[in-house]
Design a protein around this motif. Structure first.
Motif, PDB file in Angstrom:
ATOM      1  N   ALA A   1      17.870  -7.498 -23.520  1.00 34.49           N
ATOM      2  CA  ALA A   1      18.124  -8.058 -22.192  1.00 34.49           C
ATOM      3  C   ALA A   1      17.879  -7.020 -21.098  1.00 34.49           C
ATOM      4  CB  ALA A   1      19.565  -8.564 -22.095  1.00 34.49           C
ATOM      5  N   GLN A   2      17.648  -7.539 -19.892  1.00 34.96           N
ATOM      6  CA  GLN A   2      17.597  -6.703 -18.693  1.00 34.96           C
ATOM      7  C   GLN A   2      17.769  -7.593 -17.470  1.00 34.96           C
ATOM      8  OE1 GLN A   2      15.367  -2.850 -17.427  1.00 34.96           O
ATOM      9  NE2 GLN A   2      13.807  -4.464 -17.392  1.00 34.96           N
ATOM     10  N   THR A   3      18.484  -7.107 -16.456  1.00 38.39           N
ATOM     11  CA  THR A   3      18.626  -7.822 -15.192  1.00 38.39           C
ATOM     12  C   THR A   3      17.781  -7.150 -14.118  1.00 38.39           C
ATOM     13  OG1 THR A   3      20.500  -6.487 -14.422  1.00 38.39           O
ATOM     14  CG2 THR A   3      21.010  -8.461 -15.757  1.00 38.39           C
ATOM     15  N   VAL A   4      17.495  -7.893 -13.066  1.00 37.79           N
ATOM     16  CA  VAL A   4      16.776  -7.339 -11.920  1.00 37.79           C
ATOM     17  C   VAL A   4      17.579  -6.202 -11.296  1.00 37.79           C
ATOM     18  CG1 VAL A   4      16.186  -7.874  -9.512  1.00 37.79           C
ATOM     19  CG2 VAL A   4      15.319  -9.314 -11.357  1.00 37.79           C
ATOM     20  N   GLU A   5      18.881  -6.391 -11.140  1.00 36.69           N
ATOM     21  CA  GLU A   5      19.706  -5.341 -10.550  1.00 36.69           C
ATOM     22  C   GLU A   5      19.699  -4.083 -11.411  1.00 36.69           C
ATOM     23  OE1 GLU A   5      24.064  -4.855  -8.451  1.00 36.69           O
ATOM     24  OE2 GLU A   5      23.892  -6.172 -10.196  1.00 36.69           O
ATOM     25  N   GLY A   6      19.780  -4.254 -12.733  1.00 40.47           N
ATOM     26  CA  GLY A   6      19.721  -3.100 -13.618  1.00 40.47           C
ATOM     27  C   GLY A   6      18.403  -2.360 -13.509  1.00 40.47           C
ATOM     28  N   LEU A   7      17.307  -3.114 -13.425  1.00 40.29           N
ATOM     29  CA  LEU A   7      15.994  -2.486 -13.273  1.00 40.29           C
ATOM     30  C   LEU A   7      15.885  -1.766 -11.928  1.00 40.29           C
ATOM     31  CD1 LEU A   7      13.160  -1.933 -14.314  1.00 40.29           C
ATOM     32  CD2 LEU A   7      12.476  -4.206 -13.507  1.00 40.29           C
ATOM     33  N   TYR A   8      16.509  -2.307 -10.901  1.00 40.53           N
ATOM     34  CA  TYR A   8      16.521  -1.657  -9.590  1.00 40.53           C
ATOM     35  C   TYR A   8      17.091  -0.241  -9.688  1.00 40.53           C
ATOM     36  CZ  TYR A   8      18.591  -0.500  -5.026  1.00 40.53           C
ATOM     37  OH  TYR A   8      18.985   0.145  -3.869  1.00 40.53           O
ATOM     38  N   TYR A   9      18.174  -0.075 -10.425  1.00 41.61           N
ATOM     39  CA  TYR A   9      18.759   1.260 -10.543  1.00 41.61           C
ATOM     40  C   TYR A   9      17.884   2.172 -11.397  1.00 41.61           C
ATOM     41  CZ  TYR A   9      22.801  -0.226  -7.956  1.00 41.61           C
ATOM     42  OH  TYR A   9      23.608  -0.676  -6.953  1.00 41.61           O
TER      43      TYR A   9
ATOM     44  N   GLU B   1      12.752   7.361 -18.686  1.00 44.45           N
ATOM     45  CA  GLU B   1      12.328   8.680 -18.195  1.00 44.45           C
ATOM     46  C   GLU B   1      11.033   9.134 -18.864  1.00 44.45           C
ATOM     47  OE1 GLU B   1      16.503   8.051 -17.240  1.00 44.45           O
ATOM     48  OE2 GLU B   1      15.379   7.865 -19.122  1.00 44.45           O
ATOM     49  N   ASP B   2      10.845   8.791 -20.132  1.00 40.91           N
ATOM     50  CA  ASP B   2       9.605   9.142 -20.825  1.00 40.91           C
ATOM     51  C   ASP B   2       8.401   8.477 -20.170  1.00 40.91           C
ATOM     52  OD1 ASP B   2      10.862  10.709 -22.810  1.00 40.91           O
ATOM     53  OD2 ASP B   2      11.245   8.946 -24.057  1.00 40.91           O
ATOM     54  N   GLU B   3       8.557   7.212 -19.792  1.00 44.93           N
ATOM     55  CA  GLU B   3       7.439   6.494 -19.174  1.00 44.93           C
ATOM     56  C   GLU B   3       7.141   7.023 -17.775  1.00 44.93           C
ATOM     57  OE1 GLU B   3       5.555   4.320 -21.012  1.00 44.93           O
ATOM     58  OE2 GLU B   3       6.882   5.143 -22.542  1.00 44.93           O
ATOM     59  N   VAL B   4       8.182   7.368 -17.030  1.00 50.15           N
ATOM     60  CA  VAL B   4       7.981   7.976 -15.711  1.00 50.15           C
ATOM     61  C   VAL B   4       7.297   9.337 -15.854  1.00 50.15           C
ATOM     62  CG1 VAL B   4       9.160   8.913 -13.685  1.00 50.15           C
ATOM     63  CG2 VAL B   4       9.883   6.711 -14.645  1.00 50.15           C
ATOM     64  N   ALA B   5       7.672  10.092 -16.885  1.00 50.81           N
ATOM     65  CA  ALA B   5       7.049  11.403 -17.117  1.00 50.81           C
ATOM     66  C   ALA B   5       5.554  11.267 -17.367  1.00 50.81           C
ATOM     67  CB  ALA B   5       7.730  12.098 -18.294  1.00 50.81           C
TER      68      ALA B   5
ATOM     69  N   GLY C   1      11.969   7.056  -9.085  1.00 48.58           N
ATOM     70  CA  GLY C   1      11.090   7.097  -7.932  1.00 48.58           C
ATOM     71  C   GLY C   1      10.065   5.976  -7.926  1.00 48.58           C
ATOM     72  N   VAL C   2      10.447   4.827  -8.467  1.00 49.91           N
ATOM     73  CA  VAL C   2       9.568   3.655  -8.514  1.00 49.91           C
ATOM     74  C   VAL C   2       9.956   2.710  -7.384  1.00 49.91           C
ATOM     75  CG1 VAL C   2       8.814   1.694  -9.918  1.00 49.91           C
ATOM     76  CG2 VAL C   2       9.285   3.910 -10.991  1.00 49.91           C
ATOM     77  N   ASP C   3       8.961   2.189  -6.673  1.00 50.30           N
ATOM     78  CA  ASP C   3       9.232   1.341  -5.513  1.00 50.30           C
ATOM     79  C   ASP C   3       9.225  -0.147  -5.818  1.00 50.30           C
ATOM     80  OD1 ASP C   3       9.276   3.565  -3.628  1.00 50.30           O
ATOM     81  OD2 ASP C   3       7.113   3.678  -3.939  1.00 50.30           O
ATOM     82  N   VAL C   4       8.322  -0.566  -6.717  1.00 52.25           N
ATOM     83  CA  VAL C   4       8.086  -1.999  -6.925  1.00 52.25           C
ATOM     84  C   VAL C   4       7.802  -2.255  -8.399  1.00 52.25           C
ATOM     85  CG1 VAL C   4       6.572  -3.956  -6.348  1.00 52.25           C
ATOM     86  CG2 VAL C   4       7.142  -2.271  -4.592  1.00 52.25           C
ATOM     87  N   ASN C   5       8.256  -3.403  -8.902  1.00 55.53           N
ATOM     88  CA  ASN C   5       7.993  -3.812 -10.282  1.00 55.53           C
ATOM     89  C   ASN C   5       7.385  -5.202 -10.350  1.00 55.53           C
ATOM     90  OD1 ASN C   5      10.118  -1.686 -11.571  1.00 55.53           O
ATOM     91  ND2 ASN C   5       8.888  -2.680 -13.163  1.00 55.53           N
ATOM     92  N   VAL C   6       6.349  -5.351 -11.156  1.00 54.27           N
ATOM     93  CA  VAL C   6       5.995  -6.663 -11.680  1.00 54.27           C
ATOM     94  C   VAL C   6       7.024  -6.979 -12.772  1.00 54.27           C
ATOM     95  CG1 VAL C   6       4.315  -7.961 -13.068  1.00 54.27           C
ATOM     96  CG2 VAL C   6       3.537  -6.521 -11.156  1.00 54.27           C
TER      97      VAL C   6
ATOM     98  N   LYS D   1       0.836  -1.201   0.000  1.00 46.77           N
ATOM     99  CA  LYS D   1       0.000   0.000   0.000  1.00 46.77           C
ATOM    100  C   LYS D   1       0.869   1.248   0.000  1.00 46.77           C
ATOM    101  CE  LYS D   1      -3.911   2.100   2.437  1.00 46.77           C
ATOM    102  NZ  LYS D   1      -4.822   1.995   3.623  1.00 46.77           N
ATOM    103  N   GLY D   2       0.542   2.186  -0.897  1.00 44.09           N
ATOM    104  CA  GLY D   2       1.262   3.447  -0.974  1.00 44.09           C
ATOM    105  C   GLY D   2       2.520   3.409  -1.824  1.00 44.09           C
ATOM    106  N   LYS D   3       2.914   2.232  -2.312  1.00 46.10           N
ATOM    107  CA  LYS D   3       4.101   2.107  -3.142  1.00 46.10           C
ATOM    108  C   LYS D   3       3.793   2.492  -4.589  1.00 46.10           C
ATOM    109  CE  LYS D   3       6.561  -0.092   0.106  1.00 46.10           C
ATOM    110  NZ  LYS D   3       7.781   0.471   0.712  1.00 46.10           N
ATOM    111  N   VAL D   4       4.772   3.048  -5.286  1.00 49.98           N
ATOM    112  CA  VAL D   4       4.650   3.289  -6.721  1.00 49.98           C
ATOM    113  C   VAL D   4       5.027   1.991  -7.429  1.00 49.98           C
ATOM    114  CG1 VAL D   4       5.496   4.582  -8.708  1.00 49.98           C
ATOM    115  CG2 VAL D   4       5.162   5.737  -6.505  1.00 49.98           C
ATOM    116  N   ILE D   5       4.053   1.384  -8.120  1.00 46.10           N
ATOM    117  CA  ILE D   5       4.235   0.070  -8.730  1.00 46.10           C
ATOM    118  C   ILE D   5       4.185   0.191 -10.250  1.00 46.10           C
ATOM    119  CG2 ILE D   5       3.381  -2.298  -8.878  1.00 46.10           C
ATOM    120  CD1 ILE D   5       1.969  -1.830  -6.178  1.00 46.10           C
ATOM    121  N   ASP D   6       5.180  -0.375 -10.883  1.00 48.89           N
ATOM    122  CA  ASP D   6       5.246  -0.513 -12.341  1.00 48.89           C
ATOM    123  C   ASP D   6       4.797  -1.937 -12.657  1.00 48.89           C
ATOM    124  OD1 ASP D   6       6.019  -0.995 -14.972  1.00 48.89           O
ATOM    125  OD2 ASP D   6       8.095  -0.360 -14.703  1.00 48.89           O
ATOM    126  N   VAL D   7       3.706  -2.088 -13.382  1.00 53.62           N
ATOM    127  CA  VAL D   7       3.092  -3.407 -13.574  1.00 53.62           C
ATOM    128  C   VAL D   7       3.664  -4.183 -14.754  1.00 53.62           C
ATOM    129  CG1 VAL D   7       1.188  -2.825 -15.161  1.00 53.62           C
ATOM    130  CG2 VAL D   7       0.827  -4.555 -13.371  1.00 53.62           C
TER     131      VAL D   7
END
Length: 336
Positions: A37-45, A307-311, A51-56, A12-18
């Motif tokens: 490709a993409q790694t979990v660690e790369g997505l974390y950064y 950055e475009d998607e966050v915007a 300003g995203v807290d959580v990702n599906v 609750k209250g987290k910014v979630i990218d689905v």
């Protein structure tokens, strides 16, 4: 014993990218396409930067089930002796190990969905998923028919047991969908037939259903259907280019397509209980040749940034931003 699932209350209250991909597309890598490709660690950064807290998150592809030489011709041909015993078997296990075993310090920032092929080796897929759930929490299922070159309607035939698997475990389903003429694998009309026949399940249809007016209204009227905004910028640009060439402008929901952030705000205001924010990371850029049907491929040359998607999210007023990046998302994942 499976690890503990994160609860609705803890999110609750987290910014979630689905909507984000993790892993590798061997087809894209072999054909020098982008992204691959993409790694979990790369997505974390990326999360930290936006300003995203959580990702599906879910696997990039099922390529380890297919013939490697066919991949470089853009064909998903099941291998005689596949590296993966069933579509996505290794890819699903790797994403769980990456999140929970290899990067436990950031595991609470990720909600892994497993991916499935709608038609192929269904019993084998389910056997692998049953083994996986003994060790790891499953949060949902992602279906990307066009990347498997497998028809989504197969879920009402050979793939029906995959829907049963989801129902028995109360797992939501996220679908790649399109309304693009000639793409025979992922048509939104076919997904709505699944929705109608399985009202007990929760569904999210990706990519704003390509802004199709009637399908958006239809989704909004259904209590178990949501729509994500993944890759908003390139979706708007592509629709702007293809309008009147691939489909009539009258098919689109009313919005100012000269600015993707205006389209974002218009959709979220009109369908405030239905829209869910997603970036499609890293496929907010899409530069590839993709098979759409037998004998038909399409060239995509679309480029945007995280950055475009966050915007697109930040353009929304605070209350609406909370709905599309948290409240609606939690309803989709956990139920209302």
């Amino acid at each position: 014993m499976a690890l503990e699932r994160l609860s609705r209350e803890r999110l609750k209250g987290k910014v979630i990218d689905v909507h984000a991909h993790v892993g590798v597309s061997l087809k894209a890598y072999g054909l020098v396409e982008y992204p691959y490709a993409q790694t979990v660690e790369g997505l974390y950064y990326r999360q930290l930067s936006g300003g995203v807290d959580v990702n599906v998150v879910f696997p990039f592809s099922a390529d380890l089930y297919f013939e490697p030489t066919a991949l470089t011709a853009g064909e998903m041909t099941p291998a005689r002796e596949p590296i993966s015993p069933a579509p996505y078997a290794i890819e699903n296990r790797l994403i769980m190990r990456e999140v929970f075993d290899y990067c436990p310090e950031i595991a609470e920032r990720f909600l892994p969905f497993v991916s499935v092929d709608p038609e192929r080796a269904v019993a084998g897929q389910i056997a692998e998923l049953e083994k996986l759930q003994r060790d790891y929490p499953l949060y949902g299922i992602k279906v990307n028919p066009v990347l498997c070159q497998s028809h989504v309607g197969g879920l009402l035939k050979r793939g029906r047991a995959l829907l049963d698997f989801a129902e028995e475990r109360n797992l939501p389903l996220l679908f790649h969908v399109t309304t693009q003429p000639g793409e025979e694998y992922s048509q939104a009309a076919d997904v709505f037939r699944i929705v109608e026949q399985r009202p007990e399940l929760r569904f999210c249809l990706a990519h704003c259903i390509l802004f199709h007016r009637e399908f958006l209204k239809r989704a909004d009227a259904m209590p178990n259907v949501w729509v994500d905004t993944a890759a908003m910028k390139i979706q708007v640009e592509w629709v702007r280019e293809e309008t009147d060439r691939s489909f009539p402008a009258s098919q689109l929901v009313d919005a100012d397509y000269s600015d993707y952030t205006k389209v974002m705000r218009s959709l979220c205001e009109r369908f405030e209980d239905t829209m869910i924010w997603g970036t499609d990371s890293p496929a907010y850029a899409y530069i590839c040749r993709r098979k759409q049907a037998e004998g038909k491929s399409h060239e995509f040359r679309l480029k945007a940034t995280y950055e475009d998607e966050v915007a697109a999210l930040r353009v929304l007023p605070a209350g609406l931003r909370e709905k599309v990046s948290n409240l609606n998302t939690l309803d989709f994942i956990f139920g209302t």
